[in-house]
Scaffold this motif. Structure first.
Motif, PDB file in Angstrom:
ATOM      1  N   SER A  48       0.681  -1.233  -0.149  1.00  0.00           N
ATOM      2  CA  SER A  48      -0.091   0.037   0.061  1.00  0.00           C
ATOM      3  C   SER A  48       0.771   1.350  -0.181  1.00  0.00           C
ATOM      4  O   SER A  48       2.053   1.239   0.142  1.00  0.00           O
ATOM      5  N   ASP A  49       0.173   2.554  -0.330  1.00  0.00           N
ATOM      6  CA  ASP A  49       0.788   3.689  -0.181  1.00  0.00           C
ATOM      7  C   ASP A  49       0.923   4.218   1.228  1.00  0.00           C
ATOM      8  O   ASP A  49       0.293   4.138   2.226  1.00  0.00           O
ATOM      9  N   ALA A  52      -1.312   6.752   2.564  1.00  0.00           N
ATOM     10  CA  ALA A  52      -2.596   6.327   3.103  1.00  0.00           C
ATOM     11  C   ALA A  52      -2.534   5.591   4.280  1.00  0.00           C
ATOM     12  O   ALA A  52      -3.441   5.674   5.074  1.00  0.00           O
ATOM     13  N   GLU A  56      -5.186   6.866   6.890  1.00  0.00           N
ATOM     14  CA  GLU A  56      -6.081   6.188   7.312  1.00  0.00           C
ATOM     15  C   GLU A  56      -5.919   4.931   7.809  1.00  0.00           C
ATOM     16  O   GLU A  56      -6.990   4.156   8.221  1.00  0.00           O
ATOM     17  N   SER A  59      -5.748  -1.829   6.509  1.00  0.00           N
ATOM     18  CA  SER A  59      -6.958  -2.175   5.980  1.00  0.00           C
ATOM     19  C   SER A  59      -6.865  -3.484   5.354  1.00  0.00           C
ATOM     20  O   SER A  59      -5.651  -3.854   5.413  1.00  0.00           O
ATOM     21  N   PRO A  62      -5.553  -3.117  -0.201  1.00  0.00           N
ATOM     22  CA  PRO A  62      -4.546  -2.099  -0.356  1.00  0.00           C
ATOM     23  C   PRO A  62      -4.943  -0.968  -0.901  1.00  0.00           C
ATOM     24  O   PRO A  62      -6.058  -0.909  -1.860  1.00  0.00           O
ATOM     25  N   ARG A  63      -4.369   0.207  -0.381  1.00  0.00           N
ATOM     26  CA  ARG A  63      -4.653   1.410  -0.942  1.00  0.00           C
ATOM     27  C   ARG A  63      -3.233   1.986  -1.883  1.00  0.00           C
ATOM     28  O   ARG A  63      -2.328   2.196  -1.340  1.00  0.00           O
ATOM     29  N   GLY A  64      -3.813   2.468  -2.991  1.00  0.00           N
ATOM     30  CA  GLY A  64      -2.621   2.729  -3.804  1.00  0.00           C
ATOM     31  C   GLY A  64      -1.503   1.802  -4.129  1.00  0.00           C
ATOM     32  O   GLY A  64      -0.184   1.800  -3.616  1.00  0.00           O
ATOM     33  N   ALA A  65      -1.880   0.448  -4.600  1.00  0.00           N
ATOM     34  CA  ALA A  65      -1.213  -0.746  -4.578  1.00  0.00           C
ATOM     35  C   ALA A  65       0.105  -0.601  -5.168  1.00  0.00           C
ATOM     36  O   ALA A  65      -0.091   0.127  -6.661  1.00  0.00           O
ATOM     37  N   THR A 272       5.330   0.759   5.632  1.00  0.00           N
ATOM     38  CA  THR A 272       5.130  -0.440   4.568  1.00  0.00           C
ATOM     39  C   THR A 272       6.504  -1.093   4.820  1.00  0.00           C
ATOM     40  O   THR A 272       6.431  -2.365   4.361  1.00  0.00           O
TER      41      THR A 272
END
Length: 307
Positions: A48-49, A52, A56, A59, A62-65, A272
């Motif tokens: 993920s990013d 993000a 946030e 999760s 993934p957000r902005g994988a 990350t």
């Protein structure tokens, strides 16, 4: 009337067993999901990013994988990472063979009857006494470094775990379950103690032996205390020690000289990168365990003595 009641009972028994089976599957499935969920969150976070995650949180999706974090780690610490993998694998392979051999021989001697080996009870008491009354961390450290020379070498990651008293007693109980008739028959045929140990005792103690092998392999793989206390050279860092250092000081990722001038313009992938290193650490265990589990189940099923 009795026949009708008997028929109803016969029909109710399969349905009850089916409900119990479904309930067991549901419970086991929920436990499996709860065990897999942390790894999935770590993997999703690793791709993920970073922004993000900071804004946030974690999760399930993934957000902005992207694979930028993995590229970042491999480009800047790839050499150290593969070296740590190599050190960890060497310590696991050699350490597991060494520790299981030591514990098996010790347990077999301690499992003998007094008339066969008069020091058997003394060995068991000595092992139990050292487990209950330990000297502490400082005497252990002085003994390893000053007298045994276990510092900044591969043996420092292997020899201290040569004896686990709890696993030794597990093996001892398995050796005691070996039928005495087989041992006496082998002695009558002229078999030596070494041959009895390798051809009779070890095959019949597969249940405990396979379990101890798996547990010791996981102990060597997950351990970072030995490298934390006894290793200062970066060339001998295990994967766990490398992960520990990166989690405690994530800025080590930017030690590459090509990134010094651009440090102010780089968003440090703190979360990350930690999750990516966690994936690197757990992935070999996830790949290895399904194959090892097959042998573990086989060892349980073939451990009984056939009549």
């Amino acid at each position: 009337m009795k026949k009708m009641k008997t028929g109803k009972k016969i029909q109710e028994m399969p349905s009850r067993r089916t409900k119990e089976s479904v309930l067991c599957y549901v419970v086991v499935g929920l436990v499996a999901i709860s065990c897999f969920l942390p790894f999935w969150i770590a993997f999703v976070a690793s791709i993920s990013d970073e922004t993000a995650i900071v804004n946030e949180g974690f999760s399930l999706l993934p957000r902005g994988a992207s694979l930028e974090t993995y590229r970042f780690i491999l480009n800047n610490k790839g050499t150290m990472l593969w070296r740590a993998y190599g050190v960890s694998f060497v310590s696991v392979l050699i350490g597991t063979v060494y520790s299981v051999s030591v514990m098996s021989l010790f347990a077999y001697a301690a499992a003998q009857k007094k008339e066969n080996f008069r020091f058997a009870n003394a060995l068991s008491f000595f092992a139990w006494f050292t487990m209950i009354f330990s000297g502490g961390l400082l005497p252990w450290y002085i003994l390893c470094t000053r007298y045994y020379g276990l510092q900044n070498n591969v043996w420092a990651l292997i020899l201290p775990y040569g004896m686990n008293v709890f696993y030794m007693f597990v093996l001892k109980n398995n050796f005691r379950a070996v039928p005495e008739e087989l041992v006496e028959a082998a002695k009558i045929d002229g078999a030596s103690d070494a041959r009895i140990f390798f051809t009779i005792a070890l095959p019949l103690a597969k249940v405990g032996l396979v379990s101890v092998i798996l547990f010791m392999a996981l102990q060597y793989w997950n351990d970072f205390y030995l490298s934390l206390y006894l290793i200062t050279k970066t060339d001998l860092y295990t994967l766990q020690k490398l992960l520990y250092n990166m989690m405690s000081n994530i800025s080590a990722l930017l030690s590459n000289s090509t990134l010094q001038s651009a440090r102010e313009h780089i968003v440090l992938p703190s979360n990350t990168a930690r999750m990516a290193m966690t994936v690197f650490t757990v992935l070999p265990v996830m790949v290895f365990y399904p194959f090892a589990q097959r042998y573990f189940v086989k060892g349980i099923t073939v451990g009984a003595v056939k009549g």
